[in-house]
Write a protein that holds these residues in place. Structure first.
Motif, short mmCIF file in Angstrom:
data_model
loop_
_atom_site.label_atom_id
_atom_site.label_comp_id
_atom_site.label_asym_id
_atom_site.label_seq_id
_atom_site.Cartn_x
_atom_site.Cartn_y
_atom_site.Cartn_z
N GLU A 1 0.81 -1.21 0.00
CA GLU A 1 0.00 0.00 0.00
C GLU A 1 0.85 1.27 0.00
O GLU A 1 0.57 2.22 -0.74
N ILE B 1 2.34 1.70 -3.49
CA ILE B 1 1.31 2.11 -4.43
C ILE B 1 0.96 3.58 -4.23
O ILE B 1 0.82 4.34 -5.19
N ASN B 2 0.83 3.99 -2.96
CA ASN B 2 0.54 5.41 -2.68
C ASN B 2 1.64 6.31 -3.20
O ASN B 2 1.37 7.39 -3.73
N CYS C 1 1.35 6.77 -6.87
CA CYS C 1 0.16 7.51 -7.28
C CYS C 1 0.13 8.94 -6.76
O CYS C 1 -0.86 9.64 -6.91
N THR C 2 1.21 9.39 -6.12
CA THR C 2 1.26 10.75 -5.62
C THR C 2 1.66 11.70 -6.74
O THR C 2 2.65 11.48 -7.43
N LEU D 1 -2.79 12.54 -3.70
CA LEU D 1 -2.91 11.14 -4.10
C LEU D 1 -3.92 11.03 -5.23
O LEU D 1 -5.07 11.46 -5.10
N ASP D 2 -3.51 10.47 -6.34
CA ASP D 2 -4.38 10.27 -7.50
C ASP D 2 -5.19 8.99 -7.27
O ASP D 2 -4.71 7.89 -7.49
N GLU D 3 -6.41 9.16 -6.78
CA GLU D 3 -7.25 8.01 -6.43
C GLU D 3 -7.60 7.16 -7.66
O GLU D 3 -7.72 5.94 -7.56
N LYS E 1 -4.65 4.98 -8.37
CA LYS E 1 -4.54 3.97 -7.33
C LYS E 1 -5.55 2.85 -7.56
O LYS E 1 -5.23 1.67 -7.45
N SER E 2 -6.77 3.23 -7.92
CA SER E 2 -7.79 2.20 -8.17
C SER E 2 -7.42 1.34 -9.39
O SER E 2 -7.70 0.16 -9.42
N LEU F 1 -4.28 0.62 -10.32
CA LEU F 1 -3.21 -0.27 -9.91
C LEU F 1 -3.70 -1.41 -9.04
O LEU F 1 -3.18 -2.52 -9.10
N GLU F 2 -4.68 -1.11 -8.21
CA GLU F 2 -5.22 -2.16 -7.33
C GLU F 2 -6.05 -3.11 -8.13
O GLU F 2 -6.09 -4.26 -7.96
#
Length: 90
Positions: free
Chosen positions: A59, A62-63, A66-67, A81-83, A86-87, A89-90
């Motif tokens: 996590e 990944i954060n 995505c920053t 944080l680019d949500e 992140k979604s 990548l998850e």
């Protein structure tokens, strides 16, 4: 189950984990800090609980990936944080 990029990112993380496990003694890394091999194998096989453990383990990484830096009206930079990313990548 995963997006294509998510599968590739997971595959790269699992390969990196195997590399760390092979050289943990030389790098003086405690085994309890590493993700168990059974969990990584389960995630690769598609076990939902194992995938969740892998996502929790990575996590922070990944954060960091995505920053993004955004600028306000006065030109001051802010980390955000680019949500969406992140979604993906998850």
């Amino acid at each position: 189950m995963f997006h294509r990029r998510g599968e590739e990112a997971l595959r790269r993380c699992l390969l990196y984990l195997r590399f760390l496990r092979l050289f943990a003694v030389e790098l003086h890394i405690a085994y309890d800090l590493l993700l168990p091999l059974a969990v990584s194998d389960g995630a690769r096989a598609g076990d939902a609980d194992a995938v969740e453990q892998v996502l929790l383990y990575y996590e922070g990484y990944i954060n960091k990936l995505c920053t993004r830096t955004v600028y306000d009206e006065s030109g001051c930079p802010h980390a955000c944080l680019d949500e969406y990313m992140k979604s993906r990548l998850e």
